[in-house]
Scaffold this motif. Structure first.
Motif, PDB file in Angstrom:
ATOM      1  N   VAL A  54      45.533  79.115 -15.102  1.00 53.82           N
ATOM      2  CA  VAL A  54      44.215  79.583 -15.520  1.00 53.82           C
ATOM      3  C   VAL A  54      43.538  80.224 -14.317  1.00 53.82           C
ATOM      4  O   VAL A  54      43.281  79.570 -13.297  1.00 53.82           O
ATOM      5  N   LYS A  55      43.267  81.503 -14.424  1.00 56.87           N
ATOM      6  CA  LYS A  55      42.708  82.283 -13.327  1.00 56.87           C
ATOM      7  C   LYS A  55      41.185  82.256 -13.402  1.00 56.87           C
ATOM      8  O   LYS A  55      40.607  82.322 -14.482  1.00 56.87           O
ATOM      9  N   PHE A  56      40.533  82.171 -12.228  1.00 53.29           N
ATOM     10  CA  PHE A  56      39.087  82.356 -12.213  1.00 53.29           C
ATOM     11  C   PHE A  56      38.699  83.290 -11.083  1.00 53.29           C
ATOM     12  O   PHE A  56      39.369  83.385 -10.059  1.00 53.29           O
ATOM     13  N   ASN A  57      37.621  84.023 -11.300  1.00 57.04           N
ATOM     14  CA  ASN A  57      37.001  84.848 -10.279  1.00 57.04           C
ATOM     15  C   ASN A  57      35.488  84.740 -10.418  1.00 57.04           C
ATOM     16  O   ASN A  57      34.969  84.569 -11.527  1.00 57.04           O
ATOM     17  N   ALA A  58      34.812  84.851  -9.299  1.00 55.63           N
ATOM     18  CA  ALA A  58      33.353  84.871  -9.286  1.00 55.63           C
ATOM     19  C   ALA A  58      32.895  86.037  -8.421  1.00 55.63           C
ATOM     20  O   ALA A  58      33.441  86.264  -7.335  1.00 55.63           O
ATOM     21  N   VAL A  59      31.912  86.776  -8.907  1.00 56.42           N
ATOM     22  CA  VAL A  59      31.379  87.916  -8.171  1.00 56.42           C
ATOM     23  C   VAL A  59      30.268  87.406  -7.254  1.00 56.42           C
ATOM     24  O   VAL A  59      29.198  87.019  -7.717  1.00 56.42           O
TER      25      VAL A  59
ATOM     26  N   VAL B 123      31.400  95.137  -2.841  1.00 54.10           N
ATOM     27  CA  VAL B 123      31.801  94.130  -3.837  1.00 54.10           C
ATOM     28  C   VAL B 123      32.622  93.046  -3.151  1.00 54.10           C
ATOM     29  O   VAL B 123      33.507  93.353  -2.346  1.00 54.10           O
ATOM     30  N   PHE B 124      32.300  91.789  -3.460  1.00 57.96           N
ATOM     31  CA  PHE B 124      33.084  90.665  -2.941  1.00 57.96           C
ATOM     32  C   PHE B 124      33.312  89.673  -4.070  1.00 57.96           C
ATOM     33  O   PHE B 124      32.364  89.229  -4.725  1.00 57.96           O
ATOM     34  N   LEU B 125      34.587  89.358  -4.311  1.00 62.37           N
ATOM     35  CA  LEU B 125      34.950  88.386  -5.343  1.00 62.37           C
ATOM     36  C   LEU B 125      35.683  87.218  -4.707  1.00 62.37           C
ATOM     37  O   LEU B 125      36.566  87.399  -3.870  1.00 62.37           O
ATOM     38  N   LEU B 126      35.303  86.043  -5.140  1.00 61.65           N
ATOM     39  CA  LEU B 126      35.978  84.804  -4.751  1.00 61.65           C
ATOM     40  C   LEU B 126      36.833  84.378  -5.934  1.00 61.65           C
ATOM     41  O   LEU B 126      36.384  84.439  -7.077  1.00 61.65           O
ATOM     42  N   GLY B 127      38.068  83.942  -5.683  1.00 64.33           N
ATOM     43  CA  GLY B 127      38.944  83.629  -6.812  1.00 64.33           C
ATOM     44  C   GLY B 127      39.863  82.466  -6.548  1.00 64.33           C
ATOM     45  O   GLY B 127      39.928  81.914  -5.445  1.00 64.33           O
ATOM     46  N   GLY B 128      40.582  82.095  -7.585  1.00 63.37           N
ATOM     47  CA  GLY B 128      41.539  81.005  -7.478  1.00 63.37           C
ATOM     48  C   GLY B 128      42.156  80.705  -8.822  1.00 63.37           C
ATOM     49  O   GLY B 128      42.117  81.529  -9.749  1.00 63.37           O
ATOM     50  N   ARG B 129      42.716  79.505  -8.931  1.00 68.46           N
ATOM     51  CA  ARG B 129      43.416  79.134 -10.157  1.00 68.46           C
ATOM     52  C   ARG B 129      43.219  77.653 -10.422  1.00 68.46           C
ATOM     53  O   ARG B 129      42.969  76.859  -9.509  1.00 68.46           O
ATOM     54  N   PHE B 130      43.356  77.292 -11.690  1.00 67.70           N
ATOM     55  CA  PHE B 130      43.385  75.892 -12.089  1.00 67.70           C
ATOM     56  C   PHE B 130      44.747  75.610 -12.687  1.00 67.70           C
ATOM     57  O   PHE B 130      45.227  76.344 -13.558  1.00 67.70           O
TER      58      PHE B 130
ATOM     59  N   LEU C  61      26.022  75.974 -11.453  1.00 72.72           N
ATOM     60  CA  LEU C  61      27.219  76.776 -11.201  1.00 72.72           C
ATOM     61  C   LEU C  61      27.015  77.659  -9.976  1.00 72.72           C
ATOM     62  O   LEU C  61      27.896  77.772  -9.114  1.00 72.72           O
ATOM     63  N   ARG C  62      25.823  78.277  -9.868  1.00 74.22           N
ATOM     64  CA  ARG C  62      25.527  79.101  -8.697  1.00 74.22           C
ATOM     65  C   ARG C  62      25.559  78.257  -7.420  1.00 74.22           C
ATOM     66  O   ARG C  62      26.034  78.703  -6.376  1.00 74.22           O
ATOM     67  N   TRP C  63      25.036  77.030  -7.518  1.00 76.38           N
ATOM     68  CA  TRP C  63      25.057  76.141  -6.346  1.00 76.38           C
ATOM     69  C   TRP C  63      26.498  75.854  -5.911  1.00 76.38           C
ATOM     70  O   TRP C  63      26.822  75.922  -4.717  1.00 76.38           O
ATOM     71  N   ALA C  64      27.378  75.529  -6.883  1.00 79.91           N
ATOM     72  CA  ALA C  64      28.766  75.220  -6.550  1.00 79.91           C
ATOM     73  C   ALA C  64      29.445  76.411  -5.895  1.00 79.91           C
ATOM     74  O   ALA C  64      30.170  76.260  -4.895  1.00 79.91           O
ATOM     75  N   LEU C  65      29.206  77.609  -6.416  1.00 75.04           N
ATOM     76  CA  LEU C  65      29.814  78.802  -5.842  1.00 75.04           C
ATOM     77  C   LEU C  65      29.289  79.068  -4.434  1.00 75.04           C
ATOM     78  O   LEU C  65      30.044  79.464  -3.540  1.00 75.04           O
ATOM     79  N   SER C  66      27.991  78.828  -4.218  1.00 74.09           N
ATOM     80  CA  SER C  66      27.422  79.020  -2.882  1.00 74.09           C
ATOM     81  C   SER C  66      28.033  78.044  -1.886  1.00 74.09           C
ATOM     82  O   SER C  66      28.317  78.403  -0.734  1.00 74.09           O
ATOM     83  N   GLN C  67      28.252  76.805  -2.339  1.00 73.24           N
ATOM     84  CA  GLN C  67      28.860  75.814  -1.453  1.00 73.24           C
ATOM     85  C   GLN C  67      30.308  76.167  -1.129  1.00 73.24           C
ATOM     86  O   GLN C  67      30.768  76.003   0.009  1.00 73.24           O
ATOM     87  N   ILE C  68      31.060  76.649  -2.135  1.00 72.66           N
ATOM     88  CA  ILE C  68      32.439  77.091  -1.879  1.00 72.66           C
ATOM     89  C   ILE C  68      32.437  78.221  -0.857  1.00 72.66           C
ATOM     90  O   ILE C  68      33.219  78.230   0.101  1.00 72.66           O
TER      91      ILE C  68
END
Length: 297
Positions: free
Chosen positions: A31-36, A99-106, A136-143
């Motif tokens: 399962v792929k995820f990306n965040a902008v 543009v900057f995307l952070l990504g990963g997988r589950f 969700l924004r908080w979690a992404l900022s911490q990552i």
């Protein structure tokens, strides 16, 4: 359920892009995820386009090709070589860095497709600008901070935060999207069924009756039975049996003894569990334990 299917996360290199660019990705194995995290772009899956703004994220729950691009008419290049050439944890394409995307997988265990993923849409897009997405924004900022500042155990912390992000994505999905069909996710979205479902999950060993569960949901037995069947696709006691067998199968894979498993999931004896297990799965606990483990998803 996430614990049962063995959910783990893994972060990939980030993507910095600018100008005109388009990357064509092979179907992901997980399962792929990306965040902008900065800027905006397009996600294209099966010719369907999702505009992604800063703060948005998405999950791909099926192994399907996808494209990330600055526009629809930009020539696409394979994403694989771009990410293979990444340096310092960042892949780059196009010109500039707007543009900057952070990504990963589950990654999940073998039962995840049937128990979880098939109940989700192929593409799960979560807009980041809504009030409901604040955590969700908080979690992404911490990552982002962990990966940028690199304190001790940064990657481990970031990957645990990614699991927090996944939970909040699923919560937002449940709160905003009607279930596509019956199942336990549909049950959690039903205000009558959800308390009973949570009670079954919390204490599967209890000798539940429909009357007990109706009391938890503060409705009549007939109302609970009808709503449960409509939302989940089976009656509450049938669901309880299936849940107990899923828990038993998980503990069998981990090597627990049959007597301890029987006690933990609500069967009075090993023989009672063995009979129920074979009826539900077609195999005895011993046959199940000796079988090679199925491949993970």
């Amino acid at each position: 359920m996430l614990a049962l299917v063995g959910t783990t996360s893994r972060l990939s290199v980030g993507l910095v892009a600018g100008g005109e660019w388009a990357l064509d990705f092979d179907p992901p194995a997980a399962v792929k995820f990306n965040a902008v995290r900065r800027g905006s772009c397009l996600l294209i899956v099966d010719d369907v386009v999702w505009p992604l703004a800063e703060g948005d994220c998405f999950l791909l729950t099926r192994p399907q090709r996808f494209v990330l691009a600055s526009g629809l008419d930009v020539a696409r290049r394979p994403a694989g070589p771009v990410f293979a050439a990444a340096t310092g944890g960042i892949a780059r394409t196009g010109s500039g860095d707007d543009v900057f995307l952070l990504g990963g997988r589950f990654d999940f265990g073998a039962r995840a497709r049937e128990l979880l993923l098939d109940a989700l849409p192929p593409v799960l897009h979560v807009p980041g600008g809504t009030e409901a997405a604040a955590t969700l924004r908080w979690a992404l900022s911490q990552i982002d901070a962990e990966l940028r500042d690199r304190p001790v155990a940064a990657r481990l912390v970031a990957e645990h935060l990614a699991l927090v992000m996944l939970i909040h994505i699923l919560r937002l999905h449940l709160a905003t999207t009607p279930p596509a069909g019956p199942g336990w996710l549909g049950g959690l979205a039903d205000p009558v069924v959800a308390p009973a479902l949570r009670a079954l999950h919390a204490d599967p060993a209890r000798a539940w009756t429909v009357a007990d569960l109706a009391a938890v949901s503060t409705v009549s037995r007939s109302t609970l039975a009808a709503r449960f069947k409509q939302a989940v696709g089976q009656g509450p006691l049938d669901y309880l049996t299936g849940w107990r067998i899923e828990l038993a199968a998980d503990r069998l894979r981990r090597g627990d003894g049959l007597a301890a498993i029987a006690h933990a999931v609500g069967y009075g004896s090993q023989s009672a569990l063995s009979t129920a297990f074979k009826r539900e799965t077609g195999r005895s606990p011993r046959e199940f334990r000796l079988a090679p483990p199925p491949a993970e998803r």
